[in-house]
Design a protein around this motif. Structure first.
Motif, PDB file in Angstrom:
ATOM      1  N   VAL A 100       0.828  -1.210   0.000  1.00 55.71           N
ATOM      2  CA  VAL A 100       0.000   0.000   0.000  1.00 55.71           C
ATOM      3  C   VAL A 100       0.865   1.264   0.000  1.00 55.71           C
ATOM      4  O   VAL A 100       0.576   2.223  -0.710  1.00 55.71           O
ATOM      5  N   THR A 101       1.955   1.258   0.775  1.00 57.89           N
ATOM      6  CA  THR A 101       2.803   2.458   0.831  1.00 57.89           C
ATOM      7  C   THR A 101       3.461   2.737  -0.510  1.00 57.89           C
ATOM      8  O   THR A 101       3.578   3.891  -0.913  1.00 57.89           O
ATOM      9  N   ASP A 102       3.889   1.683  -1.225  1.00 58.71           N
ATOM     10  CA  ASP A 102       4.469   1.885  -2.555  1.00 58.71           C
ATOM     11  C   ASP A 102       3.444   2.471  -3.516  1.00 58.71           C
ATOM     12  O   ASP A 102       3.755   3.339  -4.326  1.00 58.71           O
ATOM     13  N   MET A 107       1.572   7.215  -6.513  1.00 50.22           N
ATOM     14  CA  MET A 107       0.506   8.168  -6.833  1.00 50.22           C
ATOM     15  C   MET A 107       0.948   9.603  -6.525  1.00 50.22           C
ATOM     16  O   MET A 107       0.654  10.524  -7.287  1.00 50.22           O
ATOM     17  N   GLU A 108       1.662   9.797  -5.413  1.00 49.70           N
ATOM     18  CA  GLU A 108       2.163  11.122  -5.047  1.00 49.70           C
ATOM     19  C   GLU A 108       3.176  11.614  -6.075  1.00 49.70           C
ATOM     20  O   GLU A 108       3.146  12.777  -6.476  1.00 49.70           O
ATOM     21  N   HIS A 109       4.057  10.727  -6.541  1.00 54.71           N
ATOM     22  CA  HIS A 109       5.036  11.116  -7.567  1.00 54.71           C
ATOM     23  C   HIS A 109       4.341  11.503  -8.866  1.00 54.71           C
ATOM     24  O   HIS A 109       4.744  12.479  -9.506  1.00 54.71           O
ATOM     25  N   GLU A 110       3.321  10.763  -9.251  1.00 54.88           N
ATOM     26  CA  GLU A 110       2.581  11.092 -10.472  1.00 54.88           C
ATOM     27  C   GLU A 110       1.886  12.441 -10.345  1.00 54.88           C
ATOM     28  O   GLU A 110       1.869  13.231 -11.285  1.00 54.88           O
ATOM     29  N   LEU A 116       4.250  19.696 -11.990  1.00 55.10           N
ATOM     30  CA  LEU A 116       5.438  20.321 -12.589  1.00 55.10           C
ATOM     31  C   LEU A 116       5.260  20.540 -14.094  1.00 55.10           C
ATOM     32  O   LEU A 116       5.709  21.564 -14.630  1.00 55.10           O
ATOM     33  N   GLU A 117       4.634  19.611 -14.772  1.00 54.30           N
ATOM     34  CA  GLU A 117       4.366  19.790 -16.203  1.00 54.30           C
ATOM     35  C   GLU A 117       3.485  21.014 -16.439  1.00 54.30           C
ATOM     36  O   GLU A 117       3.708  21.777 -17.378  1.00 54.30           O
ATOM     37  N   LYS A 118       2.483  21.222 -15.599  1.00 55.61           N
ATOM     38  CA  LYS A 118       1.613  22.400 -15.735  1.00 55.61           C
ATOM     39  C   LYS A 118       2.402  23.684 -15.500  1.00 55.61           C
ATOM     40  O   LYS A 118       2.207  24.674 -16.213  1.00 55.61           O
ATOM     41  N   ARG A 119       3.292  23.666 -14.512  1.00 56.02           N
ATOM     42  CA  ARG A 119       4.111  24.855 -14.245  1.00 56.02           C
ATOM     43  C   ARG A 119       5.037  25.170 -15.421  1.00 56.02           C
ATOM     44  O   ARG A 119       5.227  26.328 -15.779  1.00 56.02           O
TER      45      ARG A 119
END
Length: 150
Positions: A100-102, A107-110, A116-119
């Motif tokens: 579950v933690t992985d 999901m947090e990295h995505e 960042l792509e939007k910025r």
């Protein structure tokens, strides 16, 4: 009605004597998303450990544990069960087994990558706007110099 209860309790005691040892949930139970079933065939109840070795730790146990009826001595820590659910869900998605933690880390990295792509897109748009302003300013300066030199 009373005879049905006696038959049920005798079946429970037969089941409990024949299935001592480690509990292995079936695939359907792992994917159920609720409490596991004990060896009596009913859903286990969540208890709070009061021992000094595991204070306030949650575990599943047979619902007949604190009653006067025979019980199957089913036991499983809550965190072990949730880890099994996470691994079973990952295995059914076609991806390798992950806990579950992985999953939440990925999901947090995505989410951060998308942010960042939007910025970057916003900064590129500002760069284009600044470039257009620079070109327009240069053009107006050249027009003003041309008019002044006449």
């Amino acid at each position: 009605m009373e005879s049905d209860g006696a038959a049920t309790s005798s079946r429970r005691s037969e089941r409990s004597s024949s299935t001592q040892g480690v509990y292995m949930p079936s695939l359907g139970e792992e994917m159920d998303g609720v409490a596991p079933k004990c060896r009596c065939g009913v859903y286990a109840i969540l208890y709070l450990s009061k021992t000094s070795g595991n204070p306030n730790r949650l575990f599943f146990g047979c619902p007949f544990f604190k009653g006067k009826l025979p019980y199957c001595k089913f036991f499983m820590w809550l965190d072990q069960y949730t880890a099994k659910i996470g691994k079973a869900a990952a295995g059914n998605c076609g991806e390798g087994a992950e806990d579950v933690t992985d999953h939440f880390s990925r999901m947090e990295h995505e989410r951060r990558f998308s942010e960042l792509e939007k910025r970057i897109a916003c900064l590129e748009q500002r760069k284009k706007n600044m470039y257009l302003c620079y070109i327009m300013g240069l053009f107006l300066f050249l027009v003003a110099v041309y008019i002044a030199s006449r």
